[in-house]
Design a protein around this motif. Structure first.
Motif, PDB file in Angstrom:
ATOM      1  N   GLU A 195      -1.786   8.276  -7.169  1.00 14.30           N
ATOM      2  CA  GLU A 195      -2.839   7.894  -6.272  1.00 14.30           C
ATOM      3  C   GLU A 195      -3.766   7.012  -7.079  1.00 14.30           C
ATOM      4  N   ASP A 200      -3.111   9.117   6.828  1.00 14.64           N
ATOM      5  CA  ASP A 200      -3.936  10.350   6.113  1.00 14.64           C
ATOM      6  C   ASP A 200      -2.539  11.296   5.390  1.00 14.64           C
ATOM      7  N   LYS A 241      -5.089   3.658  -5.443  1.00 15.29           N
ATOM      8  CA  LYS A 241      -6.718   3.172  -5.491  1.00 15.29           C
ATOM      9  C   LYS A 241      -6.997   1.670  -6.073  1.00 15.29           C
ATOM     10  N   THR A 289      -1.246   9.473   2.239  1.00 16.03           N
ATOM     11  CA  THR A 289      -1.941   9.697   1.306  1.00 16.03           C
ATOM     12  C   THR A 289      -2.045  11.249   0.639  1.00 16.03           C
ATOM     13  N   ASP A 290      -2.256  12.088   1.791  1.00 11.73           N
ATOM     14  CA  ASP A 290      -2.377  13.429   1.494  1.00 11.73           C
ATOM     15  C   ASP A 290      -1.007  14.026   0.677  1.00 11.73           C
ATOM     16  N   TYR A 299       0.800  -1.127  -0.072  1.00 11.55           N
ATOM     17  CA  TYR A 299       0.139  -0.011   0.033  1.00 11.55           C
ATOM     18  C   TYR A 299       0.831   1.363  -0.016  1.00 11.55           C
ATOM     19  N   MET A 338      -5.925  -0.782  -3.517  1.00  9.16           N
ATOM     20  CA  MET A 338      -6.721  -0.851  -2.346  1.00  9.16           C
ATOM     21  C   MET A 338      -8.029  -1.501  -2.698  1.00  9.16           C
TER      22      MET A 338
END
Lengths: 255, 464
Positions: free
Chosen positions: A243, A231, A247, A234-235, A208, A250
């Motif tokens: 990203e 957070d 995704k 990923t931010d 991940y 995920m």
């Protein structure tokens, strides 16, 4: 964001600005080192917490340009106070090219806690053991070479107030940025039971996570139930790890 | 944002079963793992010898932070620093004043020769230059002595010891122990003091620290206090003791400020800002040999010249403005006198007069210029034109009905009135609230009016 995300190409090398984070315990002479390197004249005080605002300064050495970011002094990176959060998030998520940690030679042991925690985040670390003159006065000897060997990173002894060791420090910073020095940072080994958990979680996390972040470190934070780091990861806009890929992975994992 | 959170959550959902319970225990084990490693490395790298030095420092700390001697030592050091400042500043002040006012005479001469119009001469020389000369001669010498001494104490590592001594008091007042450090910063500059309140994490305690920072006498107010104390308090006794009494007067004002700070913190934490104080660990840093050259250069350049420059930049236009106000007439009365007349009844009740209150109001941009505006105000009221020494200043003030009670009230009001413009702006930036900023201005002002009313009433109607 301070860091340029694309890899430096030959032509950009000269104009590129390298970001160095300056970390350390309170009252170890961080501001003095900062002033010495950048030539800025902030008043330095002999009390913890003097630096409350984040200061930035620039300097050049051997034709390379650096931005030095003075982080608030902290004893650890546990993120229990705002200072610690600011320091940790900068080192971890703003991803400076290099982190320079300043230590007090007269109480090295306490200072090493912070160094070890930073080494869990990044391997681009240079250690500056400051106040060597004062340690000398107190009859404390610090074996710099041994310390470098133990930590697996470059270590420079300085007495920033008189300027001793500062030019060598600049050389070492430059060598690190130029990739002439390869570090083998010392890893903290926890008790066996904890190590098992860390390894297992880190292994699961790896797919991940973007490759710039140390999965072992994320595992430790998750063990502390500090979910907010996810957070932050990923931010953090990171072009090497788009990203959309995150995704997709995920989604696959969820099925 | 929501998708990101969802992904975060999905990782957590997968990982969570793997996480052992008992989080505090895990945190402890992580910390102890790091500590053991640090200890292991340190033991291989560090060799210690010569325990004598450490013993000496411990003994020094034993005295400076002891339960009984801590406070007397603090008072003693404070008194000593101020005494050196007041005694040392006297002569250079006189010298500067006579020098600068000699220049004024020459400039006046030059303007006459050039045939400049009277209003221009008035604005530039009687207005701008004169207030500038006063700022320099009254403020420069005390600053040039006080700031290096203060910086010296800071460099030695004394300030955290003060915080250590005061910690208990602040905690009992419902404030954060670190508030003592922000208070010390305030003694330099309230705006800097307010910014330094960021070292306090709890918002409640940070707000208390911000609101009470103005009770630390700042650089801009020290020179006024020192000048007034020297002129009025010093002359109450024989010459030999005069600088000592002046010193004690300033120390008393500072102590009043600290006590007010504690009292207001106490009241705030019991009313508007209720809560418990959080604890913190304060490290007593080692005593360090200060670098004298560095201290001199830094404190002279960074603090003395900085404050002086600010004063000059604001004092010159403020002096000119005062001159214009004092020389623009509405039906035979100057605007300055008109406003002074309105404020006079209140001023009299507070042991002062209308001109003093105008000086404080016009001094909003910077506390440094209160005294110069005051002088301008009196001078334009037309009593004497040559002002060339501290003695002349004393005569001027006496001519306008000052007594030592007036001086005391001015000193108290200087401690207790609205913070300067820069500080208010900083408070607004830090709190992001106009309401708290207004409160920060009105709270000390209300206290100041109350205290001067009481002091004046006591001395004039009860004792006198």
């Amino acid at each position: 964001m301070l860091k340029t995300t694309s890899l430096p190409i030959q032509g950009q090398e000269a104009t590129r600005n390298f970001v160095i984070a300056l970390a350390g315990n309170p009252n170890v002479g961080k501001s003095t080192v900062f002033n010495r390197l950048t030539g800025l004249k902030q008043h330095t005080g002999n009390w913890p917490g003097k630096t409350v605002t984040r200061a930035e300064g620039i300097f050049s050495h051997r034709n390379r340009h650096y931005t030095l970011v003075d982080l608030p002094g902290t004893y650890s990176l546990h993120a229990s106070s705002t200072d610690e959060q600011v320091a940790r998030n900068f080192i971890c998520f703003s991803r400076p090219d290099l982190t320079l940690v300043v230590c007090d030679a007269t109480c090295l042991e306490r200072n090493l806690n912070l160094v070890l925690q930073i080494l869990e985040i990044t391997d681009q670390v240079v250690l500056c053991v400051n106040l060597m003159d004062e340690a000398d006065r107190k009859g404390i000897r610090v074996d710099i070479d041994m310390l470098a060997h133990q930590l697996g990173i470059p270590v420079v002894g300085t007495a920033a107030r008189s300027g001793m060791g500062l030019s060598r420090l600049k050389d070492v910073l430059d060598d690190m940025v130029a990739g002439k020095i390869v570090t083998t940072p010392r890893q903290v080994v926890y008790d066996p039971e904890l190590e098992t958990s860390i390894n297992e979680i880190a292994k699961r996390l790896t797919p991940y996570l973007p490759d710039w972040i140390n999965s072992r470190w994320v595992a430790l934070r998750l063990l502390e139930r500090e979910y907010s780091v996810l957070d932050h990861i990923t931010d953090n806009k990171n072009k090497n790890y788009s990203e959309s890929i995150l995704k997709e992975e995920m989604a696959l994992c969820l099925q | 944002m929501s998708t990101i959170n969802k992904h975060g959550l999905s990782i957590i959902r997968e990982i969570e079963p793997l996480l052992p319970g008992n989080v505090p225990n895990i945190k402890d084990r992580i910390v102890s793992g790091i500590y053991q490693q640090a200890e292991g490395i340190s033991s291989q790298v560090v060799r210690t010898g010569n325990p004598y030095q450490a013993g000496l420092e411990a003994r020094l700390d034993g005295i400076l932070t002891s339960r009984w001697l801590g406070f007397p030592m603090m008072l003693l050091l404070l008194t000593l620093v101020l005494w050196i400042t007041i005694t040392g500043a006297n002569y250079p002040s006189q010298l500067l004043a006579s020098g600068l006012f000699w220049v004024e005479g020459q400039l006046l001469h030059l303007f006459v020769i050039l045939g400049a119009p009277a209003w221009l001469t008035g604005i530039l020389i009687q207005g701008a230059y004169r207030s500038l000369a006063w700022v320099v001669s009254v403020m420069l010498p005390p600053m040039a002595i006080f700031f290096p001494l203060f910086t010296l104490l800071e460099d030695l590592g004394y300030l955290p010891r003060v915080a250590f001594n005061m910690d208990n008091l602040f905690r009992r007042a419902g404030a954060h122990g670190k508030q003592c450090l922000t208070m010390c910063m305030g003694f330099g500059c309230n705006a800097a003091g307010v910014t330094s309140c960021r070292i306090i994490d709890s918002p409640r305690e940070r707000l208390i620290a911000i609101l009470t920072n103005t009770f630390s006498i700042c650089n801009g107010r020290f020179p006024t206090l020192i000048a007034l104390a020297t002129i009025f308090m010093g002359t109450l006794v024989a010459r030999t003791y005069s600088s000592m009494l002046a010193t004690l007067a300033v120390v008393a004002i500072i102590m009043t400020g600290i006590l007010t700070s504690l009292l207001v913190s106490y009241l705030l934490s019991r009313t508007l800002l209720r809560g418990v104080s959080s604890f913190f660990v304060l490290e007593l840093p080692p005593f360090r040999k200060p670098q004298l050259g560095q201290i001199l250069i830094r404190s002279l350049l960074d603090r003395t010249l900085f404050v002086l420059w600010r004063a000059v930049v604001i004092a010159a236009p403020a002096g000119a403005l005062t001159w214009v106000l004092a020389n623009s007439f509405v039906a035979d009365t100057s605007i300055f006198a008109l406003i002074a007349g309105w404020l006079d009844p209140l001023g009299q009740l507070m042991g002062m007069d209308g001109i003093i209150l105008i000086a404080f109001l016009l001094g909003l941009p910077a506390n440094e210029i209160v005294l110069p505006i005051l002088i301008m105000g009196y001078l334009s009221a037309g009593s004497m034109l040559e002002l060339d020494s501290l003695n002349a200043l004393r005569t001027l003030l006496l001519d306008h009905g000052w007594t030592w009670i007036t001086a005391l009230c001015v000193m108290l009001f200087s401690l207790l009135h609205f913070p300067c413009g820069t500080t208010l702006y900083t408070i607004f930036k830090e709190t992001r609230s106009a309401r708290w900023t207004i409160f920060a201005a009105l709270l000390p002002l209300a206290l100041g009016i109350l205290v001067t009313l009481m002091v004046n009433y006591c001395f004039v109607y009860v004792l006198g």
